[in-house]
Design a protein around this motif. Sequence first.
Motif, mmCIF file in Angstrom:
data_model
loop_
_atom_site.group_PDB
_atom_site.id
_atom_site.type_symbol
_atom_site.label_atom_id
_atom_site.label_comp_id
_atom_site.label_asym_id
_atom_site.label_seq_id
_atom_site.Cartn_x
_atom_site.Cartn_y
_atom_site.Cartn_z
ATOM 1 N N CYS A 204 20.210 -72.555 72.093
ATOM 2 C CA CYS A 204 21.006 -73.627 72.697
ATOM 3 C C CYS A 204 22.074 -73.063 73.634
ATOM 4 O O CYS A 204 22.540 -73.758 74.535
ATOM 5 N N GLU B 122 28.398 -79.954 68.220
ATOM 6 C CA GLU B 122 28.723 -80.814 69.360
ATOM 7 C C GLU B 122 29.575 -80.012 70.318
ATOM 8 O O GLU B 122 30.514 -79.333 69.911
ATOM 9 N N ARG C 241 25.012 -82.682 71.912
ATOM 10 C CA ARG C 241 24.769 -82.131 70.579
ATOM 11 C C ARG C 241 23.541 -81.246 70.665
ATOM 12 O O ARG C 241 22.572 -81.581 71.347
ATOM 13 N N TRP C 242 23.599 -80.142 69.949
ATOM 14 C CA TRP C 242 22.529 -79.154 69.991
ATOM 15 C C TRP C 242 22.177 -78.725 68.582
ATOM 16 O O TRP C 242 23.033 -78.668 67.702
ATOM 17 N N ARG C 243 20.930 -78.388 68.383
ATOM 18 C CA ARG C 243 20.540 -77.744 67.133
ATOM 19 C C ARG C 243 21.289 -76.430 67.045
ATOM 20 O O ARG C 243 21.518 -75.770 68.053
ATOM 21 N N ARG C 244 21.622 -76.048 65.858
ATOM 22 C CA ARG C 244 22.378 -74.806 65.645
ATOM 23 C C ARG C 244 21.414 -73.618 65.717
ATOM 24 O O ARG C 244 21.078 -73.003 64.717
ATOM 25 N N GLU C 245 20.975 -73.326 66.935
ATOM 26 C CA GLU C 245 20.030 -72.248 67.211
ATOM 27 C C GLU C 245 20.523 -71.463 68.407
ATOM 28 O O GLU C 245 21.094 -72.032 69.338
ATOM 29 N N ASP D 98 19.787 -77.575 59.890
ATOM 30 C CA ASP D 98 19.524 -78.805 60.622
ATOM 31 C C ASP D 98 20.798 -79.495 61.105
ATOM 32 O O ASP D 98 20.728 -80.469 61.860
ATOM 33 N N ARG D 99 21.967 -79.015 60.699
ATOM 34 C CA ARG D 99 23.225 -79.591 61.186
ATOM 35 C C ARG D 99 23.422 -79.177 62.639
ATOM 36 O O ARG D 99 23.203 -78.023 63.000
ATOM 37 N N GLU D 100 23.831 -80.114 63.451
ATOM 38 C CA GLU D 100 24.015 -79.835 64.873
ATOM 39 C C GLU D 100 25.462 -79.461 65.178
ATOM 40 O O GLU D 100 26.363 -79.739 64.400
ATOM 41 N N GLY E 255 17.309 -76.621 72.470
ATOM 42 C CA GLY E 255 18.397 -77.580 72.386
ATOM 43 C C GLY E 255 17.932 -78.920 72.909
ATOM 44 O O GLY E 255 16.974 -79.013 73.658
ATOM 45 N N ASP F 297 31.768 -78.076 64.767
ATOM 46 C CA ASP F 297 30.707 -77.775 63.812
ATOM 47 C C ASP F 297 31.141 -78.233 62.428
ATOM 48 O O ASP F 297 32.316 -78.490 62.192
#
Length: 142
Positions: free
Chosen positions: A24, A72, A17-21, A68-70, A2, A88
């Motif tokens: 995070c 929040e 904001r974080w990567r959608r992983e 790649d969409r983050e 993240g 999201d």
Amino acid sequence: MGHFIDPPVSDAAVVRRWRREARCVPHARAELRRALTDWGLSELEEDALLVASELITNAVRHAATPRDREIEIRYIRQPSGVRIEVHDAGAGRPEVRVPDLHSDGGRGLFLVAATADRWAVGERGGPGKRIWAECSVRGAQA
């Protein structure tokens, strides 16, 4: 891992904001733990961290958007507690399901509903949704 994009908005809010992983989630939990300590709300830690974990995990797993969409995450200090928001870009709306003892998943919103004082799904500025939940100090006036 993240990453931070936005600094805290104020002493009463944290926005990240974080990567959608999946990785995070522990970073976002650590941010919430720090905010609760700074706000003198450590007694909410167990419930708030559970709620945040479930909401963030749902966004990571189920937001049907490009990887790649983050997402929040907002932690907002309230007079008697904290509001946890996860934004999201996914179009779907989550629903509470009765837990299935034979399944490894599907209990997230059930736990949120059982733990938070209140929660809801709403619109946000831009595509997708905002899921929020509030946890309050027991016996405090809202």
